[in-house]
Design an enzyme around this catalytic site. Structure first.
Site, short mmCIF file in Angstrom:
data_model
loop_
_atom_site.label_atom_id
_atom_site.label_comp_id
_atom_site.label_asym_id
_atom_site.label_seq_id
_atom_site.Cartn_x
_atom_site.Cartn_y
_atom_site.Cartn_z
CG HIS A 263 9.02 59.29 -117.00
ND1 HIS A 263 8.66 60.42 -117.28
CD2 HIS A 263 10.25 59.51 -116.90
CE1 HIS A 263 9.67 61.44 -117.29
NE2 HIS A 263 10.83 60.66 -116.90
CG ASP A 306 28.75 65.60 -111.69
OD1 ASP A 306 28.45 64.66 -111.10
OD2 ASP A 306 29.37 66.59 -111.24
CG HIS A 336 18.71 64.01 -109.39
ND1 HIS A 336 19.51 63.15 -109.96
CD2 HIS A 336 17.82 64.51 -110.21
CE1 HIS A 336 19.41 63.21 -111.26
NE2 HIS A 336 18.49 64.01 -111.60
#
Length: 385
Positions: A263, A306, A336
């Site tokens: 990835h 963000d 996250h």
């Protein structure tokens, strides 16, 4: 960064006499950014572009902030923004900071009664639904699903829609928008390993020129207020121009993904950049091909940015219960990653058909009242097992 372009009639040198057939002068205008250091265009007008007859209304379009300091992850259901007839009234700022506004819009009607000029920001308008024509003082661009329309600050424009079913995702940038420097050589040309090249950038090829006097309303945005200015001549009176500062279009469908055995991080998806944020395109692509690869992204901490992800189409393999038109906000300060089960589901998959636009801002985003109207207030709990 666009490249040199010329359209219409221009003299053989800058800043010299350029006359009409009757002997009158055309009026030259330097249209540039970053003082005299940035990209610029020299345009030639039938009339002086400085003739303002009247300043009428002045009203605020500043966002109303619901959460100034936010650490909560949100999902916004973008298609719940109600359509409105007027193009400017339809624009709803959902996230904002001192560098940019992130906007959703569902305009039903074309702009017919006025022209528009944003002096605060470059605009990147992503077309999620709808077709039509962007009409500007430096020429026109046809648009369709998947197009990014890059409109430099100060550009006078109208937008025509073919139908009333239109959905736009807009980023207003207070800093100039460029192509990523990692994909440009020192001359500004896009390199061989860039995921797109100059052939993919559509420049204006149709120039509307009007030699008209009268009263022409231009709605000018400055410091989050709109001023209704009445010009004495038609703003689309350019007979020709050349330079680097002009509107252009690029289709997300022309973005060629970079893949690897394991990835790869989000910068490989970068499409535009400013000094304050980046815009990335996630497109259909082959998954990682290491025999033990996990195609889903790994968990990572948002410490310096963000992350805003606007979901366009397809199967969003790292998220549960996400639909087209949704926006996820993952603020700086907390980690996250994939929803529970997403990493496991991705193992063995060969490709993805997802289509999404990501905006990563280097300053925290404030959440507006418009965002809270369409927010899933429990989204941050969706990682619990």
């Amino acid at each position: 960064m666009p490249f040199y372009h010329k359209l219409g009639k221009i003299p053989h040198k800058r800043h010299i006499q350029f006359r009409k057939e009757n002997g009158d002068l055309y009026y030259e205008q330097l249209f540039g950014t970053v003082g005299f250091d940035g990209m610029y265009t020299n345009s030639y007008h039938e009339h002086r572009p400085t003739q303002v007859k009247e300043i009428r209304n002045q009203y605020s379009v500043a966002p109303k902030i619901a959460k100034t300091n936010n650490i909560q992850s949100y999902r916004l259901r973008g298609f719940e923004v109600a359509p409105q007839d007027d193009f400017l009234e339809s624009r709803k700022i959902v996230l904002t900071n001192s560098d940019c506004h992130i906007v959703l819009a569902a305009p039903r009607k074309s702009t017919t009664d006025y022209f528009y000029k944003n002096t605060d920001s470059d605009e990147v308008i992503f077309i999620h639904r709808g077709t039509g024509k962007l009409r500007t003082m430096l020429g026109n661009l046809d648009f369709k699903y998947g197009d990014y329309l890059v409109v430099p600050r100060g550009m006078i424009y109208k937008i025509d829609f073919d139908t009333e079913d239109n959905r736009l995702f807009i980023v207003e940038s207070h800093a100039p928008v460029y192509t990523p420097k990692q994909y440009r050589n020192w001359f500004g040309q896009l390199l061989e390993h860039s995921p797109f090249c100059e052939r993919d950038i559509r420049r204006p090829e149709e120039l509307e020129t009007y030699d008209e006097k009268g009263e022409f309303i231009i709605k000018v945005k400055k410091k989050d207020e709109i001023f209704d200015l009445v010009y004495a001549t038609h703003p689309f009176d350019v007979v020709g121009y050349d330079g680097y500062n002009y509107p252009y279009a690029f289709s997300i469908h022309d973005f060629e993904p970079i893949t690897g055995r394991i990835h790869l991080p989000p910068p490989i998806h970068q499409t535009f950049e400013t000094s304050a944020f980046v815009i990335c395109s996630f497109v259909p692509r082959l998954y990682d091909y290491h025999p033990q690869s996990i195609p889903a992204p790994y968990n990572h901490s948002n410490i310096d940015a963000d992350e805003v992800l606007y979901y366009v189409d397809g199967d969003f393999m790292s998220r549960n219960d996400i639909e087209a038109g949704h926006i996820s906000l993952h603020p700086a300060g907390i980690p996250h990653g994939p929803h529970p089960g997403a990493a496991e589901r991705s193992i063995g998959k060969k490709d993805t058909q997802e289509l999404a636009v990501m905006v990563d801002t280097f300053k925290p985003l404030m959440v507006t009242e418009e965002a809270m109207n369409i927010a899933d207030d429990k989204y941050y709990l969706s990682w619990l097992e």
